[in-house]
Design a protein around this motif. Sequence first.
Motif, PDB file in Angstrom:
ATOM      1  N   ARG A  13      33.136  41.587  24.622  1.00  0.00           N
ATOM      2  CA  ARG A  13      33.985  42.232  23.611  1.00  0.00           C
ATOM      3  C   ARG A  13      34.755  43.414  24.220  1.00  0.00           C
ATOM      4  N   VAL A  14      34.066  44.225  25.003  1.00  0.00           N
ATOM      5  CA  VAL A  14      34.715  45.380  25.634  1.00  0.00           C
ATOM      6  C   VAL A  14      35.789  44.924  26.614  1.00  0.00           C
ATOM      7  N   GLU A  15      35.488  43.904  27.408  1.00  0.00           N
ATOM      8  CA  GLU A  15      36.470  43.408  28.375  1.00  0.00           C
ATOM      9  C   GLU A  15      37.687  42.824  27.676  1.00  0.00           C
ATOM     10  N   LYS A  16      37.476  42.136  26.561  1.00  0.00           N
ATOM     11  CA  LYS A  16      38.614  41.600  25.811  1.00  0.00           C
ATOM     12  C   LYS A  16      39.497  42.726  25.287  1.00  0.00           C
ATOM     13  N   LEU A  58      52.226  38.303  32.137  1.00  0.00           N
ATOM     14  CA  LEU A  58      51.160  39.069  31.472  1.00  0.00           C
ATOM     15  C   LEU A  58      50.470  38.238  30.389  1.00  0.00           C
ATOM     16  N   THR A  59      51.238  37.461  29.656  1.00  0.00           N
ATOM     17  CA  THR A  59      50.669  36.655  28.581  1.00  0.00           C
ATOM     18  C   THR A  59      49.792  35.536  29.142  1.00  0.00           C
ATOM     19  N   VAL A  60      50.242  34.884  30.191  1.00  0.00           N
ATOM     20  CA  VAL A  60      49.426  33.834  30.819  1.00  0.00           C
ATOM     21  C   VAL A  60      48.118  34.434  31.346  1.00  0.00           C
ATOM     22  N   ALA A  61      48.214  35.574  32.010  1.00  0.00           N
ATOM     23  CA  ALA A  61      47.006  36.232  32.527  1.00  0.00           C
ATOM     24  C   ALA A  61      46.066  36.619  31.386  1.00  0.00           C
ATOM     25  N   LEU A  62      46.627  37.117  30.302  1.00  0.00           N
ATOM     26  CA  LEU A  62      45.823  37.497  29.142  1.00  0.00           C
ATOM     27  C   LEU A  62      45.014  36.326  28.627  1.00  0.00           C
ATOM     28  N   PHE A  63      45.658  35.191  28.410  1.00  0.00           N
ATOM     29  CA  PHE A  63      44.956  34.049  27.842  1.00  0.00           C
ATOM     30  C   PHE A  63      43.990  33.406  28.829  1.00  0.00           C
ATOM     31  N   ARG A  64      44.313  33.427  30.106  1.00  0.00           N
ATOM     32  CA  ARG A  64      43.377  32.885  31.104  1.00  0.00           C
ATOM     33  C   ARG A  64      42.113  33.738  31.195  1.00  0.00           C
ATOM     34  N   MET A  65      42.294  35.060  31.200  1.00  0.00           N
ATOM     35  CA  MET A  65      41.143  35.955  31.292  1.00  0.00           C
ATOM     36  C   MET A  65      40.304  35.893  30.020  1.00  0.00           C
ATOM     37  N   THR A  66      40.949  35.811  28.867  1.00  0.00           N
ATOM     38  CA  THR A  66      40.218  35.703  27.611  1.00  0.00           C
ATOM     39  C   THR A  66      39.440  34.394  27.561  1.00  0.00           C
ATOM     40  N   GLY A  67      40.055  33.317  28.025  1.00  0.00           N
ATOM     41  CA  GLY A  67      39.361  32.026  28.070  1.00  0.00           C
ATOM     42  C   GLY A  67      38.150  32.061  28.983  1.00  0.00           C
ATOM     43  N   ALA A  68      38.285  32.712  30.123  1.00  0.00           N
ATOM     44  CA  ALA A  68      37.150  32.829  31.044  1.00  0.00           C
ATOM     45  C   ALA A  68      36.009  33.621  30.408  1.00  0.00           C
ATOM     46  N   LEU A  69      36.356  34.686  29.697  1.00  0.00           N
ATOM     47  CA  LEU A  69      35.315  35.468  29.018  1.00  0.00           C
ATOM     48  C   LEU A  69      34.656  34.660  27.905  1.00  0.00           C
ATOM     49  N   ASN A  70      35.440  33.857  27.185  1.00  0.00           N
ATOM     50  CA  ASN A  70      34.867  33.010  26.140  1.00  0.00           C
ATOM     51  C   ASN A  70      33.906  31.987  26.729  1.00  0.00           C
ATOM     52  N   ARG A  71      34.256  31.417  27.879  1.00  0.00           N
ATOM     53  CA  ARG A  71      33.352  30.462  28.537  1.00  0.00           C
ATOM     54  C   ARG A  71      32.066  31.149  28.984  1.00  0.00           C
ATOM     55  N   LYS A  72      32.180  32.372  29.489  1.00  0.00           N
ATOM     56  CA  LYS A  72      30.994  33.123  29.903  1.00  0.00           C
ATOM     57  C   LYS A  72      30.086  33.393  28.710  1.00  0.00           C
ATOM     58  N   ALA A  73      30.674  33.764  27.582  1.00  0.00           N
ATOM     59  CA  ALA A  73      29.889  34.028  26.375  1.00  0.00           C
ATOM     60  C   ALA A  73      29.242  32.740  25.864  1.00  0.00           C
ATOM     61  N   ALA A  74      29.965  31.627  25.932  1.00  0.00           N
ATOM     62  CA  ALA A  74      29.400  30.347  25.485  1.00  0.00           C
ATOM     63  C   ALA A  74      28.241  29.919  26.380  1.00  0.00           C
TER      64      ALA A  74
END
Length: 85
Positions: A13-16, A58-74
């Motif tokens: 959550r903090v990283e997002k 910036l937008t592509v990086a945002l969504f890629r990083m958010t997706g990676a964090l979501n996978r880590k949380a899952a």
Amino acid sequence: MSSNYRDIQTAVRVEKLRIWFAWICGTVILAIIAMATRTVPILSVITQVLLVVGFLALTVALFRMTGALNRKAADARREVLGGDL
């Protein structure tokens, strides 16, 4: 294990929030630069093109990083709950 999962969720959550804040700051900086160069015609065109390219990057990086964090949380959720979700 539950506290480990909670720690991971909090960290995600903090990283997002940091990622979104960086995206907003980068976009604002690009807009300020574009506004500052609007009076010089050729420079204005160049900065507008760079603005679009920078915004897309910036937008592509945002969504890629958010997706990676979501996978880590899952993955952490699966580890704690021991099943498919």
